[in-house]
Design a protein around this motif. Structure first.
Motif, PDB file in Angstrom:
ATOM      1  N   GLN A 197      -1.657 -16.014 -13.602  1.00  0.00           N
ATOM      2  CA  GLN A 197      -0.286 -15.676 -13.983  1.00  0.00           C
ATOM      3  C   GLN A 197       0.549 -15.423 -12.735  1.00  0.00           C
ATOM      4  O   GLN A 197       0.151 -14.653 -11.856  1.00  0.00           O
ATOM      5  CB  GLN A 197      -0.329 -14.432 -14.887  1.00  0.00           C
ATOM      6  N   ARG A 198       1.660 -16.099 -12.700  1.00  0.00           N
ATOM      7  CA  ARG A 198       2.528 -15.961 -11.528  1.00  0.00           C
ATOM      8  C   ARG A 198       3.195 -14.591 -11.485  1.00  0.00           C
ATOM      9  O   ARG A 198       3.638 -14.080 -12.512  1.00  0.00           O
ATOM     10  CB  ARG A 198       3.665 -17.001 -11.572  1.00  0.00           C
ATOM     11  N   CYS A 199       3.265 -14.032 -10.240  1.00  0.00           N
ATOM     12  CA  CYS A 199       4.125 -12.871 -10.035  1.00  0.00           C
ATOM     13  C   CYS A 199       5.185 -13.309  -9.043  1.00  0.00           C
ATOM     14  O   CYS A 199       4.907 -13.446  -7.850  1.00  0.00           O
ATOM     15  CB  CYS A 199       3.338 -11.687  -9.467  1.00  0.00           C
ATOM     16  N   THR A 228      -0.267  -5.678   1.084  1.00  0.00           N
ATOM     17  CA  THR A 228       0.339  -4.953  -0.041  1.00  0.00           C
ATOM     18  C   THR A 228       0.775  -3.580   0.467  1.00  0.00           C
ATOM     19  O   THR A 228       0.521  -3.239   1.629  1.00  0.00           O
ATOM     20  CB  THR A 228      -0.673  -4.737  -1.181  1.00  0.00           C
ATOM     21  N   ASN A 229       1.391  -2.795  -0.386  1.00  0.00           N
ATOM     22  CA  ASN A 229       1.851  -1.470   0.025  1.00  0.00           C
ATOM     23  C   ASN A 229       0.693  -0.509   0.305  1.00  0.00           C
ATOM     24  O   ASN A 229       0.850   0.445   1.066  1.00  0.00           O
ATOM     25  CB  ASN A 229       2.761  -0.864  -1.050  1.00  0.00           C
ATOM     26  N   THR A 230      -0.439  -0.727  -0.346  1.00  0.00           N
ATOM     27  CA  THR A 230      -1.559   0.188  -0.136  1.00  0.00           C
ATOM     28  C   THR A 230      -2.541  -0.331   0.906  1.00  0.00           C
ATOM     29  O   THR A 230      -3.342   0.430   1.436  1.00  0.00           O
ATOM     30  CB  THR A 230      -2.327   0.423  -1.450  1.00  0.00           C
ATOM     31  N   GLN A 231      -2.499  -1.643   1.173  1.00  0.00           N
ATOM     32  CA  GLN A 231      -3.372  -2.205   2.215  1.00  0.00           C
ATOM     33  C   GLN A 231      -2.483  -3.080   3.096  1.00  0.00           C
ATOM     34  O   GLN A 231      -2.569  -4.319   3.080  1.00  0.00           O
ATOM     35  CB  GLN A 231      -4.551  -2.952   1.580  1.00  0.00           C
ATOM     36  N   LEU A 287       3.819  -3.750 -11.685  1.00  0.00           N
ATOM     37  CA  LEU A 287       4.743  -2.771 -12.263  1.00  0.00           C
ATOM     38  C   LEU A 287       4.760  -1.471 -11.450  1.00  0.00           C
ATOM     39  O   LEU A 287       5.755  -0.768 -11.396  1.00  0.00           O
ATOM     40  CB  LEU A 287       4.364  -2.485 -13.726  1.00  0.00           C
ATOM     41  N   THR A 288       3.640  -1.181 -10.784  1.00  0.00           N
ATOM     42  CA  THR A 288       3.589   0.004  -9.933  1.00  0.00           C
ATOM     43  C   THR A 288       4.081  -0.301  -8.516  1.00  0.00           C
ATOM     44  O   THR A 288       3.971   0.531  -7.633  1.00  0.00           O
ATOM     45  CB  THR A 288       2.151   0.556  -9.870  1.00  0.00           C
ATOM     46  N   LYS A 289       4.532  -1.522  -8.305  1.00  0.00           N
ATOM     47  CA  LYS A 289       5.198  -1.978  -7.078  1.00  0.00           C
ATOM     48  C   LYS A 289       4.245  -2.336  -5.932  1.00  0.00           C
ATOM     49  O   LYS A 289       4.160  -1.643  -4.918  1.00  0.00           O
ATOM     50  CB  LYS A 289       6.243  -0.954  -6.565  1.00  0.00           C
ATOM     51  N   ASN A 290       3.526  -3.439  -6.166  1.00  0.00           N
ATOM     52  CA  ASN A 290       2.884  -4.126  -5.047  1.00  0.00           C
ATOM     53  C   ASN A 290       1.729  -3.379  -4.379  1.00  0.00           C
ATOM     54  O   ASN A 290       1.789  -3.032  -3.203  1.00  0.00           O
ATOM     55  CB  ASN A 290       3.953  -4.480  -3.992  1.00  0.00           C
ATOM     56  N   GLN A 291       0.693  -3.137  -5.159  1.00  0.00           N
ATOM     57  CA  GLN A 291      -0.531  -2.591  -4.567  1.00  0.00           C
ATOM     58  C   GLN A 291      -1.689  -3.584  -4.761  1.00  0.00           C
ATOM     59  O   GLN A 291      -1.638  -4.445  -5.635  1.00  0.00           O
ATOM     60  CB  GLN A 291      -0.892  -1.235  -5.210  1.00  0.00           C
TER      61      GLN A 291
END
Lengths: 602, 307
Positions: free
Chosen positions: B209-211, B152-155, B137-141
Motif C-alpha cells: 500500500q502506497r504512503c 524515519t523520525n525514530t530511526q 498516522l503517528t507521523k513517520n516512524q
C-alpha cells in the motif's frame, strides 16, 4: 477427658501438598452439616503445584470454623491444629492465628527425619504457651499406609478429628462412602475405612481435649459451594453465552467450571492468548448482541484497562470479573487483598465511567453477574465485579439460592436488585449515539470507535461534541447513583462509631459489631455492595455517627490512606480514618476489629 | 439482547456502491487506502453481500479508519487488537461476514501475538494487512516492515534492521491462506478479495500500500518489471491490465515449499502463495461443541451442589 461445649470453634488440618488434607476436611464438614452445624471453610493452597514434602512451601490444609449459628467469615483464632509433621506446623505458626489455649496435635512419625527441626518446633510451641500433644499412628495402620505408598494418612487423621469433635463414628463413615465410593474400588475403600476407624480408636485411647458444638439437624434445601463456583453458576443463570479468559490465579477456577458447563447451556468458554485478547473477544461478541464476560486477577486487570476504556467510548456492554489477590505486580497469587479498588474505579486512561460491584459473600457471588449484565446492557458501559481470593475459595453451606434463568435483562427480579440496594433504572437512558443496533439489523448499520464522535457516530474533535460525550457517559453513572438505596448497616443507624468495609471484610465486620453490641459498645457497621458510584445519602448517613472508620485488606499508615478510606473521604468530605488497613494476605479477624474499636472508643 | 439472525428483508433492493458510502475518507490524496476501500465496496456489490451482515473490524492507524468509511457494521477498535474483537463475533455470530483491516504496525508489531493466534485458530474472516511499510498516522516512524536504511523520525540515521517478511511469517505460522497483492492493481486486488472471501478460514491477504506522504519511493507503481504474478487454475488470476506486460509464473498453491521460496525471494510476487482448505477452524470446533453438548436444564443448575 471431658468434652468442652463451644458455640463456635475453629480447627485446622495441616499436611504436605497433595496428601489429601482438604479431602479429609470436606468429608468431615459434610458430616457436620448433616448434624445441623454451621461451617465456614478456607482451604490453604500452596502457590506451587507439587512443592517438595517437608518444606515450608508444602503447607497445604484446611481451616474449618464450626458454629451453632450462621457464620460469614473464617473467624478469629484456631483452637486446634492437627499437623502431619513439624515443618508445615512451624510455617503455619508464623501466621499467628492460634489462640492462647490452642491445642496442637503433632504426628511424631517424622521425628527422626530431622530431630533438630522437630525439637525446635516443640520448643517454640512451649514458648508460645501452646499445648503440644504428640502422637504416633498405630503400627498396624502405619503398615497399611506404607503398603499404599504413603496414601491414607488423611483418613486416619479424619478418624481422630471425628472423635475429638464428638461425631458419631457411622455418620462420618457414611460421608466417606458417599464421597469416595464412586472413585475407589471396593478393596481400597475398605482399607480407607479401616484407617478411618483406626484413627478414631486411637484418639479414644488418648486424652486429647475434645469439643462439642451443639446444633440440631435441620431439614432445608441446602448447597455446599465456594465463591468462584457460585460466580460461575451465576454467570450461566444470568444468561451469559461467552466467557473469555486467560489462566490466572485465583480467577482460573471460574474458567475451569465454565469450560465444562457453559456448552450445556448454549454458551462457550474461550481461552485467549493473553488478557488483552480475552477482553477484546468478549467485547466483540457483545457488539454482536451476545452477553459476554471476561474474568481475571490483578495483573490481568491492569492489562485489560485499555479495552475497558474502549468499551466506554464505543458504548459496547462488557462485564469484567476481577478476583483480587495480593499485589503489586505478581504479589501473592494465593493470598487475599483489596488493593485493586481504585484501579477498578479510576483505571483506564482518560475519564473513567464504569460501575463497580463487589461481593461480600457466596450468595452475592451467585447474583452479581445478573446485576452486572443488567447494568452493562442498560447503560452500555463496562461493569466490574470485584471478588477476592478469600471469597473465591472459601466455602460454606447455604440455603439454595433461587435460580432465575435470566434472558431479557428487563426481567431481572426485584429481589436481586434489592440485594445490591439498587432500584430499577429508567426505561430509557441516553447514549452518546442514539442508534445502538446489533449486526444483522437491516438499515441499522453503524460504526463504533474509540475516537470521540458526534451523536451520529461521526468522528469528531469538536469542543461541544467532546463535552457532550463526557456528559452523556457520566450521566449514565449518575443514573445508577440516583438509583442506589442505603447500603447494608449492621446495628443502629445512630451510634458512636461506624465501621465501613466492602467485599470479603463484611462478614468480619458484621460479627465484630454483634460482639461489640453484646458488650454494650456503641458500634455499628456498614458494607457497600455497589461500590462505585456511591449512594447519594452516604454523607447524611455518616452524620449520625460520631466517628467513621474503614476496615480493609489494603496497606495504609499514618502517611498513606488506604483505598476505601480515600474514596469515602473524597465522596463525603467526612474525616474517615482507617481502623484496620493491613495487607498481610490473611483475612481480617472479628476480634481485631473489636479490639481496635475499643481503642478508638477509649 | 438476542442476535437477530436471518432477518434480511424478503425482496431487498440490490446493494449499490452508493449504499456503502458514508463520509468522504480523511486520508491523504493519493493514499493507497482509497483503492483498497473502493475495491472492497465493489466486491460487496459484486457479491451482493447484505451491508447489515458485514462487519469491518480495524485497529489503529490509517487503515484503522477504513470501517468508518463503509456503510456496514464496523468496529474501529484499539491498536493491534482487531483480531481479538473479530474472534468474538466469529465465535458467536457465524452468520456475519468479517473483514479485518490492520496495518503493518498494527498486525506485525503491537498485535503480533494476536496475528499468530488468529492464524493458528483459523477462524473465518478476511484479514487485510495494509502494508505501507511505515507508521504513518503517528507521523513517520519505523515499522516492522520498513526497509533497512530508510530514514524515519525514530530511526533518523536509517532504519536499523532488516524488515520482517509478513508472507514468510504467515506461512511459518501455518496460515491456511496466504495471498499478496497491491493497491494499484485493482483487478488483482478484487480477484484476491474474492479468493480470500471464498476460503473457509483465516484468509491472510497482504496488500502493498502506497504512503504518498512519508515514503513515495518504496513501491514503483509506474513500472511492473520488479514483480511477477503467481498463477494457477486454483490460484488468483494475474491482473488483467498487466498480464501481458508482467512475468506470470505457474505456482501450485498447495505446494508449501515453493510458497516459502517465492515468499522469501528478493523479488516481489503477487498472487496466491498457499492454500489449505482442510485446516481445522476454531470457530467451527467451538460451535460444534455447543451444538453437540447435551442440553441441561438451567432450572436445575444448582442440583449437583445439593447436600
Amino acid at each position: 477427658m471431658p468434652i468442652e461445649k463451644r458455640s463456635v470453634t475453629r480447627f485446622e488440618l495441616l499436611m504436605d501438598a497433595g496428601a489429601g488434607a482438604q479431602k479429609a476436611g470436606d468429608i468431615l464438614l459434610e458430616a457436620f452439616v448433616a448434624m445441623g452445624k454451621f461451617i465456614y471453610v478456607e482451604p490453604m493452597i500452596p502457590a506451587e503445584i507439587s512443592p517438595a514434602a517437608r518444606t515450608r512451601y508444602a503447607l497445604s490444609g484446611i481451616i474449618i470454623r464450626l458454629a451453632d449459628f450462621d457464620i460469614n467469615n473464617i473467624g478469629n483464632d484456631t483452637d486446634l491444629i492437627l499437623a502431619s509433621q513439624e515443618v508445615v506446623l512451624g510455617r503455619r505458626l508464623d501466621d499467628h492465628e492460634f489462640n492462647a489455649r490452642c491445642q496442637i496435635l503433632l504426628d511424631a512419625g517424622d521425628r527422626d527425619k530431622s530431630p533438630a527441626t522437630y525439637d525446635a518446633v516443640i520448643e517454640r510451641c512451649a514458648k508460645e504457651g501452646l499445648i503440644v500433644t504428640t502422637f504416633d499412628i498405630d503400627p498396624a495402620s502405619k503398615q497399611i499406609i506404607a503398603d499404599m505408598s504413603g496414601k491414607g494418612t488423611n483418613l486416619y487423621y479424619l478418624g481422630m478429628l471425628s472423635f475429638i469433635y464428638n461425631m458419631d463414628e457411622n455418620t462420618v463413615k457414611f460421608e466417606i462412602e458417599k464421597n469416595l465410593g464412586k472413585k475407589l474400588d471396593p478393596e481400597v475403600m475398605k482399607i480407607n475405612i479401616t484407617l478411618y476407624l483406626n484413627g478414631y480408636q486411637m484418639a479414644k485411647t488418648r486424652d486429647f481435649l475434645r469439643y462439642q458444638v451443639d446444633a440440631s439437624p435441620r431439614q432445608y434445601d441446602k448447597i455446599l459451594i465456594d465463591g468462584n463456583t457460585a460466580l460461575s453458576l451465576g454467570i450461566i443463570d444470568a444468561g451469559f453465552k461467552l466467557y473469555s479468559g486467560y489462566p490466572i490465579t485465583p480467577a482460573s477456577s471460574v474458567m475451569h467450571t465454565l469450560a465444562k458447563e457453559l456448552p450445556h447451556y448454549g454458551g462457550r468458554t474461550h481461552q485467549a492468548e493473553d488478557e488483552i485478547a480475552a477482553i477484546g473477544t468478549a467485547i466483540g461478541a457483545y457488539f454482536g448482541g451476545v452477553p459476554s464476560i471476561t474474568g481475571t486477577s490483578g495483573p490481568g486487570f491492569s492489562l485489560k484497562q485499555e479495552f475497558i476504556g474502549f468499551a466506554q467510548a464505543a458504548e459496547i456492554p462488557i462485564v469484567v470479573l476481577n478476583v483480587q489477590r495480593g499485589g503489586p505486580s505478581t504479589g501473592m497469587p494465593t493470598r487475599t487483598e483489596q488493593s485493586d479498588l481504585l484501579a477498578a474505579i479510576y483505571g483506564t486512561h482518560g475519564d473513567a465511567t464504569k460501575i463497580v460491584i463487589s461481593v461480600s459473600n457466596i450468595i452475592d457471588c451467585f447474583y452479581a453477574p445478573h446485576v452486572a449484565r443488567y447494568l452493562a446492557e442498560k447503560l452500555r458501559l463496562p461493569v466490574i465485579i470485584m471478588s477476592d481470593f478469600q471469597t473465591a475459595n472459601s466455602y460454606k453451606v447455604i440455603s439454595r439460592p433461587q435460580v432465575v434463568q435470566l434472558d431479557n435483562i428487563d426481567n431481572i427480579p426485584d429481589f436481586i436488585l434489592e440485594r445490591f440496594h439498587l432500584k430499577r433504572l429508567a426505561a430509557h437512558i441516553e447514549t452518546v449515539r442514539p442508534l445502538q443496533t446489533i449486526p444483522g439489523t437491516p438499515d441499522g448499520m453503524r460504526r463504533v470507535t474509540g475516537l470521540n464522535t458526534d451523536a451520529q457516530g461521526q468522528v469528531s474533535t469538536s469542543a461541544q461534541e467532546s463535552q457532550r460525550s463526557h456528559r452523556v457517559r457520566n450521566n449514565k453513572v449518575n443514573h445508577v447513583r440516583q438509583s442506589l438505596d442505603k447500603p447494608t448497616v449492621f446495628g443502629p443507624a445512630t451510634n458512636d462509631i461506624l465501621v465501613v468495609g466492602w467485599g470479603s471484610t463484611s462478614g468480619a465486620i458484621e460479627e465484630a459489631v454483634s460482639l461489640a453490641q453484646k458488650q454494650g459498645l456503641g458500634v455499628s457497621g456498614m458494607s457497600l455492595q455497589i461500590i462505585y458510584p456511591l449512594p447519594l445519602m452516604l454523607k447524611e448517613m455518616f452524620s449520625h455517627y460520631k466517628k467513621i472508620v474503614s476496615v480493609e485488606i489494603a496497606y495504609g499508615d499514618a502517611n498513606k490512606l488506604p483505598p476505601l478510606a480515600s474514596l469515602l473521604r473524597a465522596d463525603t468530605l467526612v474525616d474517615i480514618q482507617p481502623l484496620i488497613a493491613t495487607a498481610t494476605g490473611r483475612p481480617i479477624r472479628p476480634k481485631d476489629v473489636l479490639a481496635k474499636v475499643k481503642e478508638v472508643l477509649k | 439482547m438476542t442476535p437477530q439472525e436471518n432477518i434480511i428483508p424478503q425482496n431487498p433492493s440490490p446493494v449499490t456502491v452508493k449504499d456503502l458510502n458514508t463520509e468522504n475518507p480523511r486520508w491523504c490524496g493519493g493514499c493507497g487506502d482509497f483503492s483498497i476501500l473502493a475495491c472492497l465496496k465493489r466486491f460487496i456489490v459484486e457479491r451482493q453481500l447484505r451491508p447489515e451482515s458485514v462487519v469491518n473490524i480495524s485497529g489503529i492507524g490509517c487503515s484503522g479508519r477504513a470501517p468508518n468509511y463503509l456503510n456496514t457494521y464496523g468496529i474501529h477498535s484499539i491498536h493491534g487488537r482487531p483480531i481479538t474483537v473479530a474472534l468474538g463475533l466469529a465465535l458467536t455470530r457465524p452468520d456475519l461476514h468479517l473483514f479485518i483491516h490492520s496495518g503493518d504496525g498494527d498486525s506485525m508489531s503491537i498485535g503480533g501475538n494476536h496475528l499468530m493466534h488468529g492464524i493458528n485458530r483459523n477462524f473465518n474472516c478476511v484479514f487485510l494487512m495494509y502494508d505501507n511499510e511505515i507508521y504513518a498516522l503517528t507521523k513517520n516512524q519505523t515499522s516492522p516492515t520498513t526497509r533497512k536504511g530508510h530514514r524515519t523520525n525514530t530511526q533518523p540515521f536509517g532504519s536499523y534492521l532488516s524488515p520482517l517478511n509478513p508472507l514468510t511469517v504467515a506461512l511459518g505460522l501455518g496460515s491456511s491462506f496466504v495471498a499478496s497483492t497491491a493497491d494499484w492493481i485493482p483487478d488483482h486486488l478484487m480477484s484476491t478479495l474474492s479468493a480470500a472471501f471464498d476460503h473457509p478460514g483465516f484468509s491472510f491477504v497482504h496488500i502493498c500500500q502506497r504512503c504518498v506522504h512519508f515514503d513515495i519511493e518504496n513501491f514503483d507503481t509506474k513500472t511492473s518489471s520488479w514483480f511477477s504474478f503467481l498463477k494457477h487454475p486454483n490460484g488468483i488470476s494475474p491482473d488483467k491490465r498487466l498480464a501481458d506486460k508482467s512475468e506470470c509464473l505457474d505456482h501450485d498453491p498447495t505446494n508449501l515449499n515453493d510458497a516459502f521460496k517465492y515468499a522469501a525471494a528478493d523479488r516481489r510476487y503477487f498472487g496466491l502463495f498457499y492454500v489449505n482448505r482442510d485446516k481445522p477452524r476454531y470457530d467451527n470446533i467451538l460451535q460444534n461443541l455447543v451444538a453437540g453438548s447435551p442440553k441441561k436444564d438451567r432450572g436445575k443448575l444448582l442440583d449437583p451442589y445439593s447436600i
